[in-house]
Design an enzyme around this catalytic site. Structure first.
Site, PDB file in Angstrom:
ATOM      1  N   GLY A 177       0.799  -1.230   0.000  1.00  0.00           N
ATOM      2  CA  GLY A 177       0.000   0.000   0.000  1.00  0.00           C
ATOM      3  C   GLY A 177       0.825   1.270   0.000  1.00  0.00           C
ATOM      4  O   GLY A 177       0.636   2.137  -0.863  1.00  0.00           O
ATOM      5  N   ASP A 223      -7.068  -0.154   9.819  1.00  0.00           N
ATOM      6  CA  ASP A 223      -6.761   0.021  11.237  1.00  0.00           C
ATOM      7  C   ASP A 223      -7.035   1.482  11.578  1.00  0.00           C
ATOM      8  O   ASP A 223      -6.221   2.358  11.293  1.00  0.00           O
ATOM      9  CB  ASP A 223      -5.300  -0.333  11.511  1.00  0.00           C
ATOM     10  CG  ASP A 223      -4.890  -0.107  12.955  1.00  0.00           C
ATOM     11  OD1 ASP A 223      -5.762   0.232  13.781  1.00  0.00           O
ATOM     12  OD2 ASP A 223      -3.700  -0.264  13.252  1.00  0.00           O
ATOM     13  N   ASP A 278      -3.549   8.145   0.198  1.00  0.00           N
ATOM     14  CA  ASP A 278      -3.844   7.070  -0.761  1.00  0.00           C
ATOM     15  C   ASP A 278      -5.036   6.244  -0.298  1.00  0.00           C
ATOM     16  O   ASP A 278      -5.875   5.837  -1.109  1.00  0.00           O
ATOM     17  CB  ASP A 278      -2.629   6.148  -0.941  1.00  0.00           C
ATOM     18  CG  ASP A 278      -1.427   6.869  -1.519  1.00  0.00           C
ATOM     19  OD1 ASP A 278      -1.613   7.906  -2.185  1.00  0.00           O
ATOM     20  OD2 ASP A 278      -0.307   6.391  -1.300  1.00  0.00           O
TER      21      ASP A 278
END
Length: 138
Positions: free
Chosen positions: A55, A80, A90
């Protein structure tokens, strides 16, 4: 259907357990995942999937590009909410794209349970209609 699987570090175990529990359903679809998440899912289940970068290194954006091109049908993104993420813009962009393009998005175990059961019952078949309409120039 094309399904994306993403999880923040502290949620990876949860997603791996979830995919393992519903492995027979996920096996019927084409799976995509960000780096480490995809590796862990593959190791735990043997499911084939396409792995993007992690990611923070652009994997969220690669999945976002598929959404923008109408090539993703559902996203399971176990986030989370209690840990700051260095690539939060993002993450926000990916969630926004799901909203813009009406892509079902599960961000926790509760919504994931509903989404996977709906997928199994054929309740996401409208995605095929949308993709077919686009390929016919509509």
């Amino acid at each position: 259907m094309n399904i994306a699987l993403i999880a923040h570090d502290k949620k990876k175990n949860d997603l791996v357990q979830f995919v393992t529990a519903y492995q027979t359903i996920f096996a019927k679809h084409t799976l995509f995942a960000t780096g480490t998440t995809g590796l862990r899912i593959n190791e735990a289940t043997g499911l084939e999937l396409t792995r993007f970068k992690s990611g923070p290194l652009g994997g969220d954006q690669e999945i976002g590009a598929m959404i923008a091109k109408n090539k993703m049908d559902a996203v399971f993104f176990f986030r989370d909410p209690l840990t700051a993420q260095p690539h939060e813009p993002d993450v926000t962009a990916l969630v926004r794209l799901c909203d813009v393009y009406s892509i079902p998005l599960a961000t926790n175990m509760g919504s994931a349970e509903l989404l996977i059961r709906g997928l199994d019952q054929g309740l996401l078949e409208w995605r095929n209609v949308m993709k077919n309409g686009e390929s016919n120039g509509k």
